[in-house]
Enzyme design. Sequence first.
Site, PDB file in Angstrom:
ATOM      1  N   CYS A 261     -10.625  -6.722   5.011  1.00  0.00           N
ATOM      2  CA  CYS A 261     -10.880  -5.295   5.182  1.00  0.00           C
ATOM      3  C   CYS A 261     -10.354  -4.894   6.540  1.00  0.00           C
ATOM      4  CB  CYS A 261     -12.384  -5.086   5.062  1.00  0.00           C
ATOM      5  SG  CYS A 261     -12.928  -3.478   5.555  1.00  0.00           S
TER       6      CYS A 261
ATOM      7  N   ASN B 233      -6.612 -10.262  -6.475  1.00  0.00           N
ATOM      8  CA  ASN B 233      -6.572 -10.922  -5.170  1.00  0.00           C
ATOM      9  C   ASN B 233      -7.869 -11.636  -4.819  1.00  0.00           C
ATOM     10  OD1 ASN B 233      -7.088  -7.959  -5.153  1.00  0.00           O
ATOM     11  ND2 ASN B 233      -7.815  -8.393  -3.081  1.00  0.00           N
TER      12      ASN B 233
ATOM     13  N   THR C 247      14.441   4.767  10.276  1.00  0.00           N
ATOM     14  CA  THR C 247      15.349   3.634  10.479  1.00  0.00           C
ATOM     15  C   THR C 247      14.726   2.378   9.876  1.00  0.00           C
ATOM     16  OG1 THR C 247      16.213   4.655  12.462  1.00  0.00           O
ATOM     17  CG2 THR C 247      16.574   2.287  12.235  1.00  0.00           C
TER      18      THR C 247
ATOM     19  N   THR D 136       0.840  -1.199   0.000  1.00  0.00           N
ATOM     20  CA  THR D 136       0.000   0.000   0.000  1.00  0.00           C
ATOM     21  C   THR D 136       0.878   1.253   0.000  1.00  0.00           C
ATOM     22  OG1 THR D 136      -1.753  -1.168   1.172  1.00  0.00           O
ATOM     23  CG2 THR D 136      -1.805   1.232   1.284  1.00  0.00           C
TER      24      THR D 136
HETATM   25  N1  PLP Z   1      -2.565  -5.132  -3.866  1.00  0.00           N
HETATM   26  C1  PLP Z   1      -3.109  -6.358  -3.818  1.00  0.00           C
HETATM   27  C2  PLP Z   1      -3.498  -7.047  -5.083  1.00  0.00           C
HETATM   28  C3  PLP Z   1      -3.318  -6.994  -2.586  1.00  0.00           C
HETATM   29  O1  PLP Z   1      -3.869  -8.210  -2.538  1.00  0.00           O
HETATM   30  C4  PLP Z   1      -2.942  -6.312  -1.402  1.00  0.00           C
HETATM   31  C5  PLP Z   1      -3.202  -6.927  -0.081  1.00  0.00           C
HETATM   32  O2  PLP Z   1      -4.287  -7.378   0.209  1.00  0.00           O
HETATM   33  C6  PLP Z   1      -2.356  -5.044  -1.508  1.00  0.00           C
HETATM   34  C7  PLP Z   1      -2.183  -4.497  -2.759  1.00  0.00           C
HETATM   35  C8  PLP Z   1      -1.902  -4.297  -0.289  1.00  0.00           C
HETATM   36  O3  PLP Z   1      -0.797  -4.939   0.294  1.00  0.00           O
HETATM   37  P1  PLP Z   1      -0.273  -4.594   1.765  1.00  0.00           P
HETATM   38  O4  PLP Z   1      -1.002  -5.492   2.702  1.00  0.00           O
HETATM   39  O5  PLP Z   1       1.191  -4.905   1.757  1.00  0.00           O
HETATM   40  O6  PLP Z   1      -0.527  -3.155   1.998  1.00  0.00           O
END
Ligand code: PLP
Length: 372
Positions: free
Chosen positions: A325, A149, A235, A70
Amino acid sequence: MIYLDNAATTRLDDEVSEAMLGVIRNNYGNPSSVHALGRESRVLIEESRNTIAGLIKVRPSEIYFTSSATEAISTALYGAVRDLGITHIITSAIEHHAVLHTIDAIRKQFAVQHSFVRIDKNAQLDFDHLEELLEGNPNSLVILMHANNETGTIYPVSKISKLCKNYNALFLTDTVQTLGKLNIGFDEIMPDFAVCSAHKFHGPKGAGFLYVSGRYSIKPFISGGGQERDMRSGTENIYGIAGMAKAFEVAYRDMEKNTVYISKLKSYLVQKLRSAFPELIFNAGSDVAGLYNIVNVSVPEVYKNEMLLQNLDINGIAVSGGSACSSGTTSVSHVLKAIYADTDIPAIRFSLSKFNTEAELEVVVQVLKRIL
Ligand code: PLP
């Protein structure tokens, strides 16, 4: 507990936790300190970067460690708009909220247009429409995921990348669900940006990276002490970074074996579900296509489909209805809504890992027979 929610997150690999424990105990030096202990931590970070870069075939200097995918997506999107003259972003409606909500936030601050490329009932892209959007909008950035996902739908990212280059558009690919699962070489895909999250392939939470092609330079997202070549101050998360590198090593070493094993599990689950529940709808063709660890089904009203996830949970089975979520609630998936125009049929996403077995899947089908 039968854990079938591996697209949300995965169990830490024992080899990874062992490696991390060693670092936690011994490598407490600040990587920015000039003494021996600090230098050891610095070496560990750079060795991790080299390991990952070698496996995905990029230059180590193109990898910036972050806390999550993210954060990496946000860094790239803000950077592209602020520093690289992007005025138009193209996505599909089935991208992760880390993408879609970040674009909404950016559009409140910058004059940026957002277009959705059309998708069909199998969630596949309309390439003619993508080309139309690229043709009509100079200074575009395309952000499309490698695999979805929720449904496991795979996008042909090399083809997308080539099309983007034809129109001088930037291409950011969300490789969160495929890194560590598919043998991805970025020398082939040639994205301008890509993102990774270690916890999706048996690595630690809180560790990820942003890949930025050496052709581009964006300004720091977090200012301060100048870590990560001044791109992300703070860090470094040494344990997470070392754990992510170990997870990469293990995943690439065992990739062939795991792909065969998990693909077989998926076929087994599909076949059992099909024969027990002929009316189930396999979303976006996830029974025959898509990523080898994801099966997504909608459960129509001919079955007793209320409180599905809760009933499975009570029976010791962890699955999702959509994406995980942060509030812990499940709402109707924006992905399924986008694919089927509108749907409120309850859905279950089964996402498998190397730790699952056929015996577990047999139990799941038996439990579903009782519930439905
Ligand atoms: N993009 C996809 C396709 C994901 O499945 C996820 C996590 O669910 C993310 C981005 C976000 O990843 P993170 O948990 O490292 O913020």
